[in-house]
Design a protein around this motif. Structure first.
Motif, PDB file in Angstrom:
ATOM      1  N   ILE A 170       0.806  -1.212   0.000  1.00  0.00           N
ATOM      2  CA  ILE A 170       0.000   0.000   0.000  1.00  0.00           C
ATOM      3  C   ILE A 170       0.844   1.269   0.000  1.00  0.00           C
ATOM      4  CG2 ILE A 170      -1.747   1.309   1.319  1.00  0.00           C
ATOM      5  CD1 ILE A 170      -2.877  -1.281   2.314  1.00  0.00           C
ATOM      6  N   HIS A 171       2.087   1.172   0.477  1.00  0.00           N
ATOM      7  CA  HIS A 171       2.874   2.387   0.691  1.00  0.00           C
ATOM      8  C   HIS A 171       3.102   3.195  -0.578  1.00  0.00           C
ATOM      9  CE1 HIS A 171       6.215  -0.082  -0.826  1.00  0.00           C
ATOM     10  NE2 HIS A 171       6.824   1.047  -1.070  1.00  0.00           N
ATOM     11  N   ARG A 172       3.016   2.555  -1.761  1.00  0.00           N
ATOM     12  CA  ARG A 172       3.219   3.281  -3.012  1.00  0.00           C
ATOM     13  C   ARG A 172       2.124   4.316  -3.265  1.00  0.00           C
ATOM     14  NH1 ARG A 172       2.780  -1.636  -7.174  1.00  0.00           N
ATOM     15  NH2 ARG A 172       3.949  -2.574  -5.436  1.00  0.00           N
ATOM     16  N   TYR A 173       0.994   4.175  -2.610  1.00  0.00           N
ATOM     17  CA  TYR A 173      -0.117   5.119  -2.759  1.00  0.00           C
ATOM     18  C   TYR A 173      -0.098   6.193  -1.679  1.00  0.00           C
ATOM     19  CZ  TYR A 173      -1.737   1.161  -5.537  1.00  0.00           C
ATOM     20  OH  TYR A 173      -1.813   0.143  -6.443  1.00  0.00           O
ATOM     21  N   CYS A 174       0.930   6.206  -0.851  1.00  0.00           N
ATOM     22  CA  CYS A 174       0.981   7.121   0.288  1.00  0.00           C
ATOM     23  C   CYS A 174       2.021   8.218   0.061  1.00  0.00           C
ATOM     24  CB  CYS A 174       1.321   6.358   1.568  1.00  0.00           C
ATOM     25  SG  CYS A 174       0.087   5.109   2.016  1.00  0.00           S
TER      26      CYS A 174
END
Length: 218
Positions: A170-174
């Motif tokens: 998920i971190h790529r969207y943060c």
């Protein structure tokens, strides 16, 4: 530019509470968070990074909210816009607010750099995150014609990043990544991309705002 600064100053006098909250977070809350944790320097730096990432970018919205609510939601906005001769746009002021917020962080970053490493890298990351948050906020406020809804959306996104940015899927969207130190080389490659996104968002919001004003006048 002098006229723009005077305009921002006059509006901020009406909303001193919103303006003062980021100052309190930066110069009171964050030092207390670090001082209350008597771990070694490395762990203190991780705690400081987490707190800065969690609080500072989202708190920058308060400065933009204090200004944009006059031009987006206030009852007298039509009269204020009419005084600008049909050429009004908040894009320039949003850039000035972002730069002012970045300047406000410099003394705190300097003192932190005397104790911790890579604080100026963290400052660069925060500056870009603030630019992204404010440009997104400006665009959403113009599109939805609501400062309140736009701020709620971005605050919800900030909480999402804080809780889920540690997940590898998920971190790529943060945009906000409090679990990762800014000294990581991967951030350097993203700086130019983030600057380009900021410029694009400001340009789109500026075009929408001017077109909407012209359509309301006609």
């Amino acid at each position: 530019m002098k006229k723009k600064l005077q305009q921002i100053s006059i509006i901020y006098r009406r909303t001193m509470l919103l303006v003062s909250v980021p100052l309190l977070i930066t110069y009171v809350v964050l030092p207390l968070v670090v001082a209350m944790n008597t771990f070694n320097v490395s762990i203190q730096q991780q705690i400081l990074t987490f707190a800065m990432q969690s609080l500072i970018p989202v708190s920058s919205l308060l400065w933009a909210m204090a200004y944009l609510q006059i031009w987006v939601e206030d009852d007298g906005r039509e009269a204020m816009q009419a005084c600008q001769g049909g050429k009004y746009s908040c894009a320039y002021e949003i850039v000035m607010i972002a730069l002012g917020f970045a300047l406000m962080l410099i003394p705190a970053t300097y003192f932190a750099s005397c104790v911790f490493d890579s604080m100026w890298m963290e400052y660069a990351r925060l500056t870009l995150q603030i630019g992204l948050f404010l440009s997104f906020f400006y665009l959403l406020a113009i599109v939805f014609n609501s400062v309140t809804m736009s701020s709620m959306l971005l605050m919800s996104y900030n909480f999402f990043c804080v809780f889920f940015s540690g997940d590898s899927t998920i971190h790529r969207y943060c945009i906000i990544r409090p679990h990762i130190m800014a000294c990581d080389d991967t951030f350097v490659s993203l700086y130019l991309v983030e600057i380009s996104i900021i410029c694009l968002l400001l340009f789109v919001a500026n075009c929408i705002e001017k077109r909407r004003y012209c359509s309301n006048v006609t």
